[in-house]
Design a protein around this motif. Structure first.
Motif, PDB file in Angstrom:
ATOM      1  N   ALA A 299       0.848  -1.384   0.444  1.00 23.40           N
ATOM      2  CA  ALA A 299       0.204  -0.184   0.478  1.00 23.40           C
ATOM      3  C   ALA A 299       0.475   1.177  -0.029  1.00 23.40           C
ATOM      4  O   ALA A 299       0.676   2.437  -0.465  1.00 23.40           O
ATOM      5  CB  ALA A 299      -0.610   0.038   0.870  1.00 23.40           C
ATOM      6  N   ASP A 300       2.021   1.146   0.982  1.00 23.61           N
ATOM      7  CA  ASP A 300       2.956   2.521   0.936  1.00 23.61           C
ATOM      8  C   ASP A 300       3.906   2.395  -0.845  1.00 23.61           C
ATOM      9  O   ASP A 300       3.538   3.446  -0.789  1.00 23.61           O
ATOM     10  CB  ASP A 300       4.118   2.305   1.627  1.00 23.61           C
ATOM     11  CG  ASP A 300       3.454   2.129   3.450  1.00 23.61           C
ATOM     12  OD1 ASP A 300       1.824   1.727   3.552  1.00 23.61           O
ATOM     13  OD2 ASP A 300       4.516   2.247   4.134  1.00 23.61           O
ATOM     14  N   LEU A 302       2.544   1.703  -3.455  1.00 20.95           N
ATOM     15  CA  LEU A 302       1.404   1.689  -4.640  1.00 20.95           C
ATOM     16  C   LEU A 302       1.556   3.261  -5.945  1.00 20.95           C
ATOM     17  O   LEU A 302       1.031   2.328  -6.751  1.00 20.95           O
ATOM     18  CB  LEU A 302      -0.165   1.899  -4.237  1.00 20.95           C
ATOM     19  CG  LEU A 302      -1.165   1.223  -4.972  1.00 20.95           C
ATOM     20  CD1 LEU A 302      -1.150   0.082  -5.682  1.00 20.95           C
ATOM     21  CD2 LEU A 302      -2.294   1.501  -4.270  1.00 20.95           C
ATOM     22  N   ILE A 325      -4.493  -6.844  -1.377  1.00 22.75           N
ATOM     23  CA  ILE A 325      -2.846  -7.206  -0.938  1.00 22.75           C
ATOM     24  C   ILE A 325      -3.136  -8.643  -0.797  1.00 22.75           C
ATOM     25  O   ILE A 325      -3.212  -9.527   0.349  1.00 22.75           O
ATOM     26  CB  ILE A 325      -3.114  -6.470   0.584  1.00 22.75           C
ATOM     27  CG1 ILE A 325      -2.838  -4.718  -0.294  1.00 22.75           C
ATOM     28  CG2 ILE A 325      -1.161  -6.546   1.122  1.00 22.75           C
ATOM     29  CD1 ILE A 325      -2.938  -3.896   0.959  1.00 22.75           C
ATOM     30  N   LEU A 396      -6.444  -2.961  -2.473  1.00 17.84           N
ATOM     31  CA  LEU A 396      -5.596  -1.731  -2.684  1.00 17.84           C
ATOM     32  C   LEU A 396      -6.054  -0.696  -3.116  1.00 17.84           C
ATOM     33  O   LEU A 396      -7.757  -0.831  -3.303  1.00 17.84           O
ATOM     34  CB  LEU A 396      -4.669  -2.136  -4.089  1.00 17.84           C
ATOM     35  CG  LEU A 396      -3.638  -3.307  -3.791  1.00 17.84           C
ATOM     36  CD1 LEU A 396      -3.228  -3.637  -5.666  1.00 17.84           C
ATOM     37  CD2 LEU A 396      -2.713  -2.824  -3.265  1.00 17.84           C
ATOM     38  N   SER A 397      -5.611   0.522  -2.545  1.00 18.87           N
ATOM     39  CA  SER A 397      -6.393   1.491  -2.834  1.00 18.87           C
ATOM     40  C   SER A 397      -7.125   1.739  -4.687  1.00 18.87           C
ATOM     41  O   SER A 397      -6.181   1.580  -5.061  1.00 18.87           O
ATOM     42  CB  SER A 397      -6.065   3.184  -2.636  1.00 18.87           C
ATOM     43  OG  SER A 397      -6.864   4.245  -2.920  1.00 18.87           O
ATOM     44  N   ALA A 403      -3.376   6.923  -2.381  1.00 14.66           N
ATOM     45  CA  ALA A 403      -1.921   6.364  -2.546  1.00 14.66           C
ATOM     46  C   ALA A 403      -1.150   7.313  -2.625  1.00 14.66           C
ATOM     47  O   ALA A 403      -0.372   7.453  -2.021  1.00 14.66           O
ATOM     48  CB  ALA A 403      -2.538   5.890  -4.423  1.00 14.66           C
ATOM     49  N   ARG A 406      -0.896   7.981   0.690  1.00 12.10           N
ATOM     50  CA  ARG A 406      -0.215   6.937   1.963  1.00 12.10           C
ATOM     51  C   ARG A 406       0.952   7.196   1.847  1.00 12.10           C
ATOM     52  O   ARG A 406       2.197   6.561   2.790  1.00 12.10           O
ATOM     53  CB  ARG A 406      -0.707   5.611   1.543  1.00 12.10           C
ATOM     54  CG  ARG A 406      -0.253   4.330   2.470  1.00 12.10           C
ATOM     55  CD  ARG A 406      -0.979   3.742   4.187  1.00 12.10           C
ATOM     56  NE  ARG A 406      -0.083   2.653   4.125  1.00 12.10           N
ATOM     57  CZ  ARG A 406      -0.619   1.430   4.320  1.00 12.10           C
ATOM     58  NH1 ARG A 406      -2.227   1.721   3.960  1.00 12.10           N
ATOM     59  NH2 ARG A 406      -0.329   0.808   4.823  1.00 12.10           N
TER      60      ARG A 406
END
Length: 449
Positions: A299-300, A302, A325, A396-397, A403, A406
């Motif tokens: 996520a970080d 993405l 994820i 996932l966003s 995104a 994050r």
């Protein structure tokens, strides 16, 4: 690099191919768009003797090639030059050029010789060095999907080479679709061979006019990412020579598959053995931890895998682009797949990135995530079987704004790429998103005017 060997590379090219009319010096910017210069062929050796000055602020240009003032790296700094040096082994002929031409890939340094860390290739080099300090070498290969399009007006809706009207058409893995464009696809393979690009399989993909080219793996992560950058240019150049356009846009057609950039990665130890193929459960443990690190940092990271506003349209259920994820064995609906194969070929396939993403940033984030998992012993959740879209996994966003937020707040991104890179990249993407928020869609006029 040794100056004599560099000059020898230019001399060897001239001996093999003659002196070209021009040499195209290529520098991928933050968006993966190639910037650079044309240099007369008779001045080719100067590239290796003196480097090529290009403004450091090239890495503060947005996807439209405009300066993003909020980065703070443009006129307020005097817009100073950096010094770009050629990457060994990338001086190659340009077969699709209408005149004798060569090209060479460059990377940016400060005038004092220090790497310019806003250059994504330099960021990947830092991760490669971290792996080397642990006795590890990444082995990577890219797969690139693209559409062939009929030429049309700039900004007009895309027109694939096969009709999208009537009965829905996929024709996945179609030999007739390959045959229909055999001259173009063969020219791509010939051009790849002449440039030393390790092109492997060519596939007719899951939508009308969509194809995929796979690259052989490299045990040099920087070279693998260089290959992907140069393959995109080759595909575009050969397509134009045939009167068509190629696009790597993540989602050019709303009702058809998007274009992905899948990355296969394994790790070798100092002896050259694949650490994921070790016996006695050790290889399986390291594979799990690497997958766990990818999931924990996904996520970080993405925004690097899906850097465009359009790219988030690709992440939809049932599309073979992941929405959660997730990981699993031989499962194409998850984000991180473990392909079938012998122990010596055991690897992870990362399936999130859009084809327009920057290969160096994508691979840097993947390797950093895997290393995070190995170093911290991160255990992933159980691998998924069956349709991952039906599982209640962390998502996932689906929107760029999430995104960006994050990414901008991520300690992992700051540790991996540095606070300044995190700031500059986030600012650039915030400005890009803002431009789309200021646009009125045709559907709005159709509905409300």
């Amino acid at each position: 690099m040794d100056e004599t060997s560099q000059i020898d590379e230019a001399a060897a090219y001239a001996k093999a191919f003659g002196i070209p009319d021009i040499v195209e010096v290529l520098l991928p910017d933050t968006c993966g768009i190639l910037r650079g210069k044309w240099i007369p062929g008779h001045s080719m050796s100067k590239i290796w003797k003196s480097g090529v000055p290009i403004p450091l602020s090239i890495f503060g240009l947005d996807v439209w090639g405009c300066e993003v003032e909020a980065t703070g790296i443009h006129i307020e700094t005097g817009d100073k030059d950096g010094l770009c040096w050629p990457i060994p082994g990338t001086l190659k002929p340009v077969p699709w050029s209408p005149r004798p031409a060569a090209q060479v890939l460059m990377t940016m340094h400060l005038p004092d010789g220090a790497p310019w860390l806003l250059d994504p290739r330099q960021q990947l080099a830092r991760i490669v060095d971290r792996l080397a300090a642990r006795g590890l070498t990444a082995c990577a290969a890219f797969e690139l999907e693209f559409y062939l399009l009929k030429p049309g007006a700039e900004g007009a809706p895309p027109q694939p080479v096969f009709s999208t009207e009537g009965q829905p058409r996929q024709n996945m893995y179609s030999m007739t679709d390959l045959d229909a464009f055999a001259p173009l696809l063969h020219d791509m393979r010939t051009a790849a061979a002449s440039q030393g690009l390790p092109a492997d399989t060519v596939i007719s993909e899951a939508a009308p006019g969509q194809f995929e080219v796979n690259l052989f793996h490299r045990d040099d992560a920087l070279a693998a990412a260089d290959d992907a950058i140069l393959l995109r240019r080759l595909i575009d150049g050969v397509a134009r020579r045939h009167g068509l356009r190629a696009t790597f846009m993540a989602k050019p057609l709303l009702d058809f598959a998007g274009n992905g950039m899948h990355v296969h990665v394994s790790m070798k130890d100092r002896s050259g053995a694949n650490i994921f193929g070790q016996e006695g459960g050790e290889g399986e443990r390291l594979l799990r931890h690497a997958a766990g690190g990818l999931l924990a940092t996904m996520a970080d990271s993405l925004l690097m895998f899906v850097p465009s506003f359009n790219g988030y349209r690709r992440l939809v259920p049932g599309s073979y682009a992941p929405t959660g994820i997730t990981w699993g064995y031989d499962n194409r609906s998850v984000a991180v797949r473990v392909p079938n194969g012998p122990a010596e070929a055991m690897r992870l396939e990362h399936r999130i990135a859009g084809a327009e993403a920057h290969p160096h940033l994508v691979l840097a984030a993947i390797l950093a995530g895997m290393l995070e998992g190995i170093e911290a012993g991160i255990e992933p959740p159980p691998p998924l079987s069956g349709n991952a879209y039906d599982h209640d996994a962390p998502r996932l966003s689906p929107v760029m704004a999430e995104a960006i937020s994050r990414f901008a707040a991520s300690p992992f991104i700051e540790r991996t790429f540095g606070a300044e890179y995190r700031r500059v990249y986030a600012v650039m993407k915030q400005e890009e998103l803002a431009a789309f928020s200021r646009a009125i869609l045709p559907l709005e006029y159709d509905t409300y005017l």
